[in-house]
Design a protein around this motif. Structure first.
Motif, PDB file in Angstrom:
ATOM      1  N   ASN A   1       0.647   3.305  -1.606  1.00  0.00           N
ATOM      2  CA  ASN A   1      -0.196   4.545  -1.781  1.00  0.00           C
ATOM      3  C   ASN A   1      -0.512   4.955  -2.909  1.00  0.00           C
ATOM      4  OD1 ASN A   1      -0.386   6.190   1.125  1.00  0.00           O
ATOM      5  ND2 ASN A   1       1.343   5.031   1.404  1.00  0.00           N
TER       6      ASN A   1
ATOM      7  N   VAL B   1      -2.698   8.983   6.250  1.00  0.00           N
ATOM      8  CA  VAL B   1      -1.377   8.836   5.998  1.00  0.00           C
ATOM      9  C   VAL B   1      -0.681   9.402   6.930  1.00  0.00           C
ATOM     10  CG1 VAL B   1       0.650   8.953   4.387  1.00  0.00           C
ATOM     11  CG2 VAL B   1      -1.609   7.955   3.665  1.00  0.00           C
ATOM     12  N   LEU B   2      -1.041  10.715   6.907  1.00  0.00           N
ATOM     13  CA  LEU B   2      -0.197  11.698   7.771  1.00  0.00           C
ATOM     14  C   LEU B   2       0.013  11.295   9.407  1.00  0.00           C
ATOM     15  CD1 LEU B   2       1.683  14.135   7.856  1.00  0.00           C
ATOM     16  CD2 LEU B   2      -0.268  15.565   8.240  1.00  0.00           C
TER      17      LEU B   2
ATOM     18  N   SER C   1       1.889   8.323   9.940  1.00  0.00           N
ATOM     19  CA  SER C   1       3.529   8.579   9.959  1.00  0.00           C
ATOM     20  C   SER C   1       3.811   9.329  11.133  1.00  0.00           C
ATOM     21  CB  SER C   1       3.896   9.201   8.635  1.00  0.00           C
ATOM     22  OG  SER C   1       3.649   8.539   7.607  1.00  0.00           O
TER      23      SER C   1
ATOM     24  N   LEU D   1       7.476   9.570   5.755  1.00  0.00           N
ATOM     25  CA  LEU D   1       6.557  10.729   5.909  1.00  0.00           C
ATOM     26  C   LEU D   1       6.499  11.662   4.584  1.00  0.00           C
ATOM     27  CD1 LEU D   1       4.102  12.258   6.821  1.00  0.00           C
ATOM     28  CD2 LEU D   1       5.945  13.197   8.572  1.00  0.00           C
TER      29      LEU D   1
ATOM     30  N   ILE E   1       3.380  11.343   1.899  1.00  0.00           N
ATOM     31  CA  ILE E   1       2.286  12.091   2.097  1.00  0.00           C
ATOM     32  C   ILE E   1       1.487  12.433   0.970  1.00  0.00           C
ATOM     33  CG2 ILE E   1       3.682  14.134   2.248  1.00  0.00           C
ATOM     34  CD1 ILE E   1       1.869  15.195   4.551  1.00  0.00           C
TER      35      ILE E   1
ATOM     36  N   ILE F   1      -4.440  11.809   2.652  1.00  0.00           N
ATOM     37  CA  ILE F   1      -3.588  12.517   3.582  1.00  0.00           C
ATOM     38  C   ILE F   1      -3.775  12.461   4.998  1.00  0.00           C
ATOM     39  CG2 ILE F   1      -2.188  14.542   3.992  1.00  0.00           C
ATOM     40  CD1 ILE F   1      -2.276  15.292   1.113  1.00  0.00           C
TER      41      ILE F   1
ATOM     42  N   THR G   1       8.335   6.924  10.314  1.00  0.00           N
ATOM     43  CA  THR G   1       8.307   8.414   9.821  1.00  0.00           C
ATOM     44  C   THR G   1       9.325   8.895   8.647  1.00  0.00           C
ATOM     45  OG1 THR G   1       9.710   9.070  11.778  1.00  0.00           O
ATOM     46  CG2 THR G   1       7.345   9.303  12.151  1.00  0.00           C
TER      47      THR G   1
END
Length: 434
Positions: free
Chosen positions: A146, A388-389, A392, A83, A87, A385, A80
């Motif tokens: 990313n 990815v979110l 995380s 993050l 993000i 996102i 995290t």
């Protein structure tokens, strides 16, 4: 050469698509199409092998060696910590790649640059002996990869007509899910030598991305016009109103819910085998390879077959809905059969569902982009996102649940079932895609 963004919203007549081949200079057909499909499969295979091998095996083992008593919390911290920085990496990189003007086109510089920096950062993780050091190098790797992943995913929207994106998405999905599986297998066997494991994945992503841009050369964009850059307009473009573009919103939240559930179990799979199933560290590392191999077989089958059938019948929603339900069913099995055999059955069913989901989801995403995909790089980045979110956030949620429920790993499966099952219903309100 003119801007190629119009290839994303061709004029439809009945079930056919009219386009001007002279204008659509990025579209691929024949041998070039087959090469691009194989290249996309290979690149996403290696990328997801890296992600899954590092996240599911190398990092958990590395962190457990440093501080065994706090391994779950430390893994959550590492995952995290990146993050807030990662993000928005894909949408920003995607937006900048839309504007990129170079001899190598719009996407290629980002694909190569992100891979080079990301590969070096992955190897850098192996040189550190602290949780803080791991967190720093993982942050560097996550941002770079990313920034590469967003433009790479946009290739599907750039170079394939909508009616052909099912098979393209199928190759991407099959490559991704197969790569994730093989990555876990390879990492499991390299867990005894973490430095070698990190080196293998770092070199693989750099080599594969350089080969991709050389084999699938983009036309130069140096002579293309670009709108004047304005900071206000640039940042405002990242807000896509769900009210004005409801299909885009439903697709985003559906993907978010699915990955939140899926990642909550996959990230802690090594610890699940040890603390829920009861295996030793050695046996768990070998078992995770067997589980991944089972998943590989089922997901390859379902991914490629689903992509073909989706294009044949020109249907996306029913495949995404059914695959989510199938994944939820697979997650029930370890609750009812908390044994190694139960995990094998779970892997087979989950592979069928996840392979079908990933093979069709990207095709659906490319067909709900605002404005017909005029800013495909940016908008595809925004949709990532939703991937990815959860990656995380899910470790934090999982660590909190384990702490709250006395380290009971069954709660992770229950939460995953709820999120994955709920995700299947987000696709139903989408109107612009059948």
């Amino acid at each position: 050469m003119s801007d190629n963004s119009h290839i994303l919203h061709p004029t439809k007549t009945g079930n056919s698509v009219k386009d001007n081949p002279a204008d659509n200079t990025l579209l691929v057909t024949g041998r070039k199409k087959r090469i691009l499909l194989a290249s996309l499969f290979s690149n996403f295979f290696v990328l997801l092998a890296l992600y899954c091998g590092v996240i599911s095996v190398l990092l958990p083992n590395h962190i457990a060696q440093i501080d065994p008593a706090n391994k779950a919390n430390n893994l959550a911290i590492v995952m995290t910590s990146a993050l807030l920085f990662t993000i928005f990496a894909q949408p920003i990189a995607g937006a900048l790649s839309d504007r990129c003007r170079s001899t190598w086109g719009r996407r290629s510089p980002w694909i190569v640059g992100g891979a080079l920096i990301g590969g070096l950062a992955i190897f850098g993780i192996s040189m550190t002996t602290t949780v803080a050091g791991i967190a720093v190098f993982w942050l560097m790797a996550a941002i770079s990869l990313n920034c590469m992943n967003g433009p790479l995913a946009t290739v599907v929207a750039d170079r394939f007509l909508p009616e052909n994106r099912g098979i393209a998405s199928g190759f991407v999905g099959a490559g991704s899910t197969a790569g994730g599986t093989v990555g876990i297998i390879i990492a499991g066997y390299l867990a005894w030598n973490l430095q070698l494991g990190y080196l293998v994945f770092g070199l693989a992503i750099v080599t594969c991305c350089i080969a991709f841009v050389l084999i699938n050369r983009e036309p130069s964009t140096r002579t293309l016009e670009v709108e004047p850059f304005r900071w206000g307009t640039f940042f405002k473009s990242f807000w896509v109103s769900p009210r004005h573009y409801p299909d885009f919103g439903w697709a985003f939240f559906g993907r978010f819910a699915m990955f939140l559930g899926y990642q909550g179990v996959v990230t802690y799979q090594l610890y699940i085998l040890q603390d829920y199933i009861g295996l030793s560290v050695k046996d768990a590392n070998y078992a995770i390879g067997t589980i991944s191999l089972i998943t590989l077989v089922t997901l390859l089958f379902s991914g490629l077959v689903s992509g073909y059938l989706s294009d044949k019948f020109q249907r996306r929603k029913i495949f995404v809905f059914a695959s989510s339900i199938l994944m939820a069913a697979g997650l029930v099995i370890p609750l009812l059969v908390p044994t190694l055999n139960g995990m094998y059955y779970y892997a087979a069913i989950l592979g069928l569902g996840y392979g079908a989901y990933t093979s069709i989801d990207m095709a659906l995403m490319t067909q709900v982009l605002p404005g017909g995909g005029k800013q495909a790089g940016k908008d595809m980045g925004i949709l990532t996102i939703a991937t990815v979110l959860p990656q995380s956030f899910s470790p934090v949620l999982s660590a909190w649940m384990l702490s709250t429920f006395n380290n009971d790993y069954s709660t992770l499966f229950i939460a995953a079932i709820i999120f994955v099952f709920a995700s299947s219903f987000f696709v139903l309100p989408i109107k612009s895609v059948k």
